[in-house]
Scaffold this active site. Structure first.
Site, PDB file in Angstrom:
ATOM      1  CB  VAL A  44      -0.894   0.063   1.282  1.00 35.35           C
ATOM      2  CG1 VAL A  44      -1.875   1.383   1.219  1.00 35.35           C
ATOM      3  CG2 VAL A  44      -1.644  -1.147   1.412  1.00 35.35           C
ATOM      4  CB  SER A  45       0.989   4.310  -0.051  1.00 36.37           C
ATOM      5  OG  SER A  45       1.308   5.725  -0.011  1.00 36.37           O
TER       6      SER A  45
END
Length: 325
Positions: free
Chosen positions: A128-129
């Site tokens: 994520v990210s």
């Protein structure tokens, strides 16, 4: 004054929030410490509870910048069919400050050691990210261990198309993890998601990173790009992006989808950077469909302060734990 029959019925339907986390979290993670060289990493494993027919592949989870492992509980609550493994970066959550600068290859190496020590030899990987960088690095560096790869709101690294300057300027400082009022005021401008429940879901189990830990994590990606090796990633890949993401514009998802050898791209309309929280059920359904998992109930779970959070405030800075509201 005695309660009426109607009020008793209302309480039975909606008894209100439980007083402690264990009232609604039958699957709290096992939290322990892993030693990787001279660095200690706080590690968590959620055990899968609704495996169905046969055991599903464990999931290795790489979190976003400054995010402690408890934030993954919101994801684990609704994605319960497999073991989930994650860990705090140095200086984040309950991991001690970094003893040396590190790069994505070291994060991937640390993840492999943690997996092997806990008898995992094959995993699906989700990043994520910021965690999308180490996720891509792991999928290339240890390709034989990876079955599927999921990349959420992420990029190819320093070769990314940058987001809005106003949002990126707030990413330089860990203030959003320290000051809840600052987070609430700037939530939509920063992430692109509507404020409200999203703020509480994100912040209730938030542990501020140390300044050193945050800066080292930020600098770990300096100059790094997955483009030199991305075509050699063998894993089937799902790229998910938020249409209104202010930090990682959708075009980065198109770049990833084009560069990866075997991938598909999903764009969540109206979603910002934190769609794993704000559009959790929809995102989990996409991932389950990609994995080919059978449908299982996804009941809504109200987030609550986890018992491990207070113990994670081990950094030497003038920040006291934020109470749950």
């Amino acid at each position: 004054m005695p309660k009426s029959a109607s009020s008793k019925k209302a309480e039975a339907i909606n008894p209100g929030p439980p007083s402690v986390a264990t009232d609604y979290h039958p699957n709290l993670p096992r939290i322990f410490y892993s030693k990787v060289g001279n660095q200690t990493l706080r590690t968590a494993i959620w055990k899968g509870t609704d495996k169905g027919r046969g055991k599903r592949t464990p999931l290795l989870f790489f979190n976003g910048i400054g995010a402690n492992l408890e934030i993954a509980q919101a994801f684990a609550d609704t994605f319960t069919g497999r073991d989930i493994i994650t860990f705090d970066m140095p200086g984040v959550g309950g991991s001690p400050d970094p003893s040396f600068p590190y790069r994505p290859w070291w994060v991937a190496k640390a993840a492999k050691q943690i997996l092997i020590e806990n008898r995992y030899t094959k995993v699906d990987v989700l990043g994520v990210s910021w965690g999308g960088g180490p996720a891509q690095q792991f999928a290339w560096q240890y390709k034989r261990m990876v079955r599927n790869l999921v990349l959420c709101a992420t990029t190819t690294g320093s070769t990314m198309v940058p987001g809005k300057p106003k949002a990126l300027s707030k990413m330089i400082s860990p203030k959003r993890y320290i000051d809840r009022d600052f987070l609430a005021k700037n939530f939509e401008a920063l992430y692109g998601d509507a404020a409200g429940e999203g703020v509480r879901d994100f912040s209730i189990n938030m542990v501020p990173p140390s300044v050193k830990g945050y800066l080292f994590q930020l600098s770990a990606m300096a100059g790094w790009s997955s483009l030199p090796f991305i075509r050699r990633i063998r894993a089937r890949t799902l790229v998910i992006m938020g249409e209104k993401d202010h930090i990682v514009p959708v075009v980065n998802g198109h770049i990833l989808n084009y560069a990866l050898k075997d991938s598909r791209l999903k764009i969540i309309e109206g979603a910002g950077h934190l769609f794993l929280l704000t559009r959790r059920d929809e995102t989990v359904e996409m991932i389950r469909d990609f994995f080919g998992e059978p449908e299982v109930p996804c009941p809504h779970v109200n987030p609550m302060l986890l018992p491990s959070v207070a113990a994670a405030f081990n950094h030497k800075h003038d920040v006291s734990p934020v109470p749950a509201t």
